[in-house]
Design an enzyme around this catalytic site. Structure first.
Site, short mmCIF file in Angstrom:
data_model
loop_
_atom_site.label_atom_id
_atom_site.label_comp_id
_atom_site.label_asym_id
_atom_site.label_seq_id
_atom_site.Cartn_x
_atom_site.Cartn_y
_atom_site.Cartn_z
N PHE A 169 15.75 19.20 -1.04
CA PHE A 169 14.44 18.67 -1.42
C PHE A 169 14.20 17.24 -0.88
O PHE A 169 13.02 17.16 -0.39
CB PHE A 169 14.18 18.60 -2.89
CG PHE A 169 12.89 18.29 -3.42
CD1 PHE A 169 11.89 19.05 -3.57
CD2 PHE A 169 12.84 16.79 -3.86
CE1 PHE A 169 10.38 18.43 -3.69
CE2 PHE A 169 11.54 16.30 -4.30
CZ PHE A 169 10.44 17.02 -4.09
N TYR A 176 0.91 -1.28 -0.01
CA TYR A 176 0.03 0.10 0.00
C TYR A 176 0.79 1.34 0.07
O TYR A 176 0.56 2.12 -0.83
CB TYR A 176 -1.14 -0.06 1.18
CG TYR A 176 -1.53 1.16 1.23
CD1 TYR A 176 -2.74 1.60 0.55
CD2 TYR A 176 -1.34 2.23 2.20
CE1 TYR A 176 -3.48 2.82 0.48
CE2 TYR A 176 -1.89 3.49 2.39
CZ TYR A 176 -2.89 3.74 1.47
OH TYR A 176 -3.57 4.98 1.49
N ARG A 223 1.84 8.57 13.02
CA ARG A 223 1.43 9.74 13.61
C ARG A 223 -0.13 10.21 13.55
O ARG A 223 -0.39 10.66 14.54
CB ARG A 223 2.28 10.90 12.91
CG ARG A 223 2.18 12.12 13.78
CD ARG A 223 2.33 13.34 12.78
NE ARG A 223 1.46 13.33 11.56
CZ ARG A 223 1.97 13.92 10.31
NH1 ARG A 223 2.86 14.65 10.34
NH2 ARG A 223 1.05 13.80 9.15
N ARG A 225 -10.99 6.02 8.67
CA ARG A 225 -9.67 5.47 7.77
C ARG A 225 -8.86 4.50 8.71
O ARG A 225 -8.62 4.95 9.85
CB ARG A 225 -9.29 6.58 7.03
CG ARG A 225 -9.92 7.29 6.02
CD ARG A 225 -9.09 8.05 5.09
NE ARG A 225 -8.25 9.01 5.82
CZ ARG A 225 -8.27 10.15 5.55
NH1 ARG A 225 -9.14 10.71 4.79
NH2 ARG A 225 -7.71 10.84 6.00
#
Length: 389
Positions: A260, A143, A190, A200
């Protein structure tokens, strides 16, 4: 590093506006990227945001949503396609999809191919998991691969396509996948309570079923001890990605790409350290302090500094391991392997050994961080949400 907006066409200007609206914090690092890579990543982000908004929208029935997810990659080449029925907060990227898809088609073919391919794979994966729950740890990895690992792989292929990074960055999909999995698992861990409140579930049943009958039971005060043990086991699972993260970052050559990639990763390790063995995860939101976040952003500009930061946070977790914790041995083992990789060694090891040139860079970064600060005022935590959830 902020984009000179006036030199852009109207479509791109609109795209950067959407970028800043959907993710204030992530927008800052995207806009600091060099050259054409910046536009490619901006468009990639917005396209993924649109796909994610479809996945998240509970008001779209499955028989409509599944074909949409499967077909999404083809909408990039349909100038008129848009979706007006969404109730989600980011629905603007769907309602004005023609502007985004037009700018997508303006990108170089190499970038288009990467973005379209990732959208196709991700749409198929998202549809698969709409119809089932995350059971095994293997399925958890799968997933997370669909929603975040593929983002890491896509970004890596964009870095290589721009020629700012070597071809190996885009080719080594295992390492790129780990970059995404580490961020995504951190979010999922978290966000336990927030996800529960919204109905969910992303924690893998194989793990939580050893601690409770239902995942929602972990939020009950009488189950707090078992809940924290479950939390610690999942954090231990996530830490296994850190060696890959360090290997990946050590290969990067371009400074803007390094920043980044590194900033969300150090935010993630700081978040895991804050969550480890912490009952608060089941009572409210655990956030890293804004000052801590700014310090991390300013420090995470070279591989030695990132290793030192990772070392510091796994040390913090190590100090908190309860002797009675069922995962304590596993946690100690994974921390030992991270320590071995991030052990301060060599002349450049110290984060505090600044050369004069480095100090002027630090001054520049301090100035830039004020720009960043305005973008993260509300949402440092969005940084960690590269994995779109």
């Amino acid at each position: 590093p902020v984009c000179p907006q006036d030199s852009l066409g109207r479509g791109l200007r609109t795209c950067y506006r959407y970028l800043n609206q959907t993710s204030r914090s992530f927008a800052a690092v995207i806009q600091a990227l060099d050259g054409e890579l910046r536009h490619a990543v901006c468009i990639f982000y917005l396209v993924l945001r649109a796909l994610d908004t479809i996945e998240d929208d509970m008001s779209i029935s499955l028989d409509v949503k599944v074909p949409m997810l499967h077909e999404f990659h083809s909408y990039l080449y349909q100038p008129e396609w848009k979706y007006m029925e969404s109730k989600e907060k980011d629905r603007q990227v769907l309602e004005d999809f023609p502007t985004i898809s037009m700018e997508f088609r303006n990108l170089s073919k190499v970038y288009q191919e990467v973005i379209s391919d990732i959208c196709h794979k991700m749409g198929v994966g998202m549809a698969e998991f709409l119809e089932k729950k995350v059971d095994s740890q293997h399925e958890w990895d799968k997933y997370c691969h669909y929603v975040a690992g593929l983002v890491g792989i896509g970004l890596s292929r964009l870095f290589s396509a721009s020629e700012l990074e070597d071809p190996i960055i885009g080719q080594d999909t295992e390492l790129a996948n780990s970059m995404g999995l580490f961020l995504q698992k951190t979010n999922i861990i978290r966000d336990y309570l927030e996800d529960q409140l919204e109905g969910r579930e992303f924690w893998p049943r194989e793990v939580w079923s050893r601690y409770a009958k239902k995942l929602s039971d972990l939020a009950k005060p009488e189950n707090i001890d078992m809940a924290v043990q479950c939390l610690n086991e999942l954090i231990t699972n996530a830490l296994h990605h850190v060696p890959d993260v360090l290997t990946y970052l050590s290969r990067l050559k371009n400074q803007s790409v390094f920043n980044f990639c590194a900033i969300p990763q150090v935010m993630a390790i700081a978040t895991l350290a804050a969550c480890y063995n912490n009952k608060q995860v089941f009572r409210g939101v655990v956030k890293i302090r804004k000052g801590q976040a700014v310090t991390l952003m300013m420090d995470a500009t070279n591989i030695q500094a990132v290793k030192a930061i990772m070392y510091q946070y796994v040390e913090e977790i190590y100090q908190k391991i309860p002797s009675t914790d069922p995962s304590s041995n596993k946690t100690q083992q994974v921390i030992a392997s991270i320590r071995a990789m991030s052990l301060p060694g060599g002349p450049m090891a110290s984060r505090h050994h600044y050369s004069p040139i480095y100090l002027s860079c630090a001054m520049l970064l301090a100035a830039l961080s004020w720009q960043y600060l305005s973008t993260i005022t509300k949402a440092t935590e969005e940084y960690v949400q590269a994995g779109e959830n």
